[in-house]
Design an enzyme around this catalytic site. Structure first.
Site, mmCIF file in Angstrom:
data_model
loop_
_atom_site.group_PDB
_atom_site.id
_atom_site.type_symbol
_atom_site.label_atom_id
_atom_site.label_comp_id
_atom_site.label_asym_id
_atom_site.label_seq_id
_atom_site.Cartn_x
_atom_site.Cartn_y
_atom_site.Cartn_z
ATOM 1 N N ASP A 98 0.594 -0.964 0.013
ATOM 2 C CA ASP A 98 0.036 0.201 0.279
ATOM 3 C C ASP A 98 1.271 0.949 -0.029
ATOM 4 O OD1 ASP A 98 -2.814 1.913 0.781
ATOM 5 O OD2 ASP A 98 -3.128 -0.483 1.232
ATOM 6 N N ASP A 199 -3.207 4.037 -1.788
ATOM 7 C CA ASP A 199 -4.324 5.284 -1.652
ATOM 8 C C ASP A 199 -4.913 6.825 -1.946
ATOM 9 O OD1 ASP A 199 -5.992 4.867 1.193
ATOM 10 O OD2 ASP A 199 -4.877 6.655 0.976
ATOM 11 N N GLU A 256 -6.174 3.902 -6.248
ATOM 12 C CA GLU A 256 -7.696 3.765 -5.521
ATOM 13 C C GLU A 256 -8.157 5.395 -5.756
ATOM 14 O OE1 GLU A 256 -9.881 3.675 -1.648
ATOM 15 O OE2 GLU A 256 -8.012 4.817 -1.141
ATOM 16 N N HIS A 329 -11.811 -3.552 3.027
ATOM 17 C CA HIS A 329 -11.247 -3.076 4.348
ATOM 18 C C HIS A 329 -11.972 -1.473 4.482
ATOM 19 C CE1 HIS A 329 -8.650 -0.545 2.676
ATOM 20 N NE2 HIS A 329 -8.759 -0.018 3.431
ATOM 21 N N ASP A 330 -13.001 -1.129 3.603
ATOM 22 C CA ASP A 330 -13.041 0.049 3.921
ATOM 23 C C ASP A 330 -15.150 -0.372 3.884
ATOM 24 O OD1 ASP A 330 -11.261 1.825 4.508
ATOM 25 O OD2 ASP A 330 -11.065 2.246 2.120
#
Ligand code: NOJ
Length: 559
Positions: A98, A199, A256, A329-330
């Site tokens: 990430d 991210d 993302e 995970h969100d």
């Protein structure tokens, strides 16, 4: 369209805090991941995307990084991480890390320096502004509630934080900061990683002058997305990042990108533009949100989901590349959000998996999805840990007196902790995740839903994923085939064809608990070979009219 390893890969996301604890401190760690590599190999995935494992005070579980080159103590050491990479490569698995560079932690050495004085050499690594009319420099709202600005007394200025107050935004206008980021990326690339998940990377370029956003009625702060999503210099920055950091390495990148549309996604992912290989777009995970944003619940309609996916499948047919996901995970657990997590949990989970793995693009599996893990309902807000959820609860219930039951219900439906409850490995205490006290409670359904049980049962969701993944390896049509919608107006069936090098595949998905009838258009032969399905089917079925069972999925390769 070119063939690439990352188009043919299936990617598995690990959220390390919740994956597997090896030392009993209640927090997942790198040695825990190593102990489960054989499990992942058996599943058949090719790549692991590891959510952040860097040094962090964990205001946002590792998405607030205080040292980009160090491993978080709770997760292990650099030697552990190096062993993880070696053990993965030994098994033919690739690792993508990430990259969180829209912001750092306020405990990062750069920020510690930056806040000291206006003439500190690190001042311009962050975005500082004077206040306006006794208040914040503008009216932007943080993605985690409240103003996006925090006042800092020592220099009488505010700094921008699009996320929590402990996640100050980095100033990408500053070439020195950009060079630091590229150097840091090369540090990891030189260790042999296989790519980055970036991210909120389309937030890094903000509109000049940081103007006020239009303020919705009755709101104190405004979602300022138009002023920082896909901003004016974003393409320059990504191209520079490629030139200065990524070029020369055979790696993949996925950006993302909340708020990205198909036209922009083409610009980001077109092969000749050297920006990113694919994006995570948000259109389908925003379909169940009203004008008030994520917590303003709306039903998730299959027809809207189908329209959205069809738009993206067709939009990126010749240029760019899709990434395919229904949870991470969100986001809440996909079986709870998109279909039935009760009496048809197993059928629904398999049907949704069939959907994702038979579209054009690279599929992402989020840990536990392969078990059909579900959302959780904790009675008390005390049992929740996620900063986004807790800030929202404080603002709505404690500061504004909104109805607590309604707010708790929105957390049950949308809260990020739904996806973050620990992996359910077996039916021992805490689901075999830890021998200590887990940092977030395990979903009580672990006695029923767990990996050990799934691996023993040939009809489990786990084994269905295994078959789907191996089919993608066997049939390039699943990766590269074109997409055409069938029965575009049906309110329960989502069906489509894929076509490639003279082959045709038909996918039938029943998104309901009824028994609707699939009808094959007359131009197709009425016979095909069943590649996979979530119910038993007799060989030689005539495909002209097929009555589908609740949440049934079938994939045929046509004769
Ligand atoms: C997106 C990440 O996926 C999420 O978990 C995080 O809170 C924000 N970006 C901020 O880094």
């Amino acid at each position: 369209m070119s063939k690439q390893w990352w188009k043919e890969a299936v990617i598995y996301q690990i959220y390390p805090r919740s994956f597997k604890d090896s030392n009993g401190d209640g927090v997942g760690d790198i040695n825990g991941i190593i102990s489960k590599l054989d499990y992942l190999k058996e599943l058949g995935i090719d790549v692991i995307w590891l959510s952040p494992v860097y040094q962090s005070p964990n205001d946002d579980n590792g998405y607030d990084i205080s040292d980009y080159r160090g491993i978080m103590d709770e997760f292990g050491t650099m030697a552990d991480w190096e062993r993880l990479l070696a053990e993965m490569h030994k098994r033919g698995l690739k690792l993508i890390m990430d990259l969180v560079v829209n912001h750092s932690s306020d405990e990062h050495a750069w920020f510690v320096e930056s806040r000291k004085s206006k003439d500190n050499p690190y001042r311009d690594y962050y975005i500082w502004r004077d206040g306006k009319e006794g208040g914040e420099p503008n009216n932007w709202e943080s993605c985690f509630s409240g103003s996006a600005w925090k006042y800092d007394e020592s220099t009488d200025q505010y700094f921008l934080h699009l996320f929590s107050q402990k996640q100050p935004d980095l100033n990408w206008e500053n070439p020195k900061l950009r060079e630091e980021v590229y150097d840091m990326m090369k540090f990891w690339l030189d260790k042999g990683i296989d790519g980055f998940r970036m991210d909120v990377i389309n937030f890094i370029s903000k509109v000049d002058g940081l103007p006020d956003a239009e303020l919705p009625d009755g709101r104190k702060f405004a979602p300022g997305g138009d002023y920082y999503m896909n901003g004016p210099k974003i393409h320059d920055y990504l191209q520079e990042m490629n030139e200065k950091a990524l070029s020369g390495y055979d790696v993949m990148t996925v950006g993302e990108m909340p708020g990205v549309n198909v036209e922009e996604a083409k610009l980001y992912t077109a092969e000749d533009r050297s920006e990113v290989n694919m994006v995570f777009q948000f259109e389908h995970v925003d379909l169940d949100s009203g004008p008030g944003g994520k917590w303003d619940l709306r039903p998730m309609k299959m027809s809207a989901l189908r329209d959205s996916f069809t738009k993206w499948q067709k939009g990126l047919e010749h240029e760019g590349w899709n990434s395919l996901y229904l949870n991470n995970h969100d986001q809440p657990r996909m079986v709870s959000r998109f279909r039935n997590d009760k009496e048809y949990r197993v059928e629904s989970a398999k049907m949704l998996a069939t959907f994702l793995h038979t579209l054009k693009g690279t599929p992402y599996i989020y840990q536990g999805e392969e078990l059909g893990m579900t959302n959780v309902r904790f009675d008390s807000i005390e049992d929740y840990q996620d900063i986004e959820t807790l800030n929202m609860y404080r603002e709505k219930v404690i500061e504004n007196g909104e109805d607590q039951d309604l707010v708790m219900n929105s957390i049950y439906v949308k809260g990020r902790d739904n996806a973050r409850t620990p992996m359910q490995w077996d039916d021992s205490e805490h689901g075999g995740f830890t021998t200590g006290d887990p940092w977030l409670k395990v979903n009580p359904n672990y006695t029923e839903i767990n990996a050990e049980k799934a691996m023993e049962d040939p009809d489990s969701v786990f084994h269905y994923y295994r078959r789907l993944i191996s089919l993608r390896k066997e049939y390039p049509i699943m990766v590269y085939g074109s997409y055409e919608l069938l029965m575009p107006d049906h309110d329960r069936i989502y069906a489509y064809t894929r076509k490639y090098e003279g082959q045709t595949m038909i996918v039938m998905l029943n998104f309901s608990s009824e028994n609707p009838v699939f009808k094959l258009p007359s131009e197709y032969e009425s016979a095909g070979d069943l590649l996979i399905g979530n119910y038993g089917v007799e060989a030689g079925t005539d495909l002209r009219e097929v009555e589908l069972r609740p949440y049934e999925a079938r994939v045929y390769l046509m004769k």
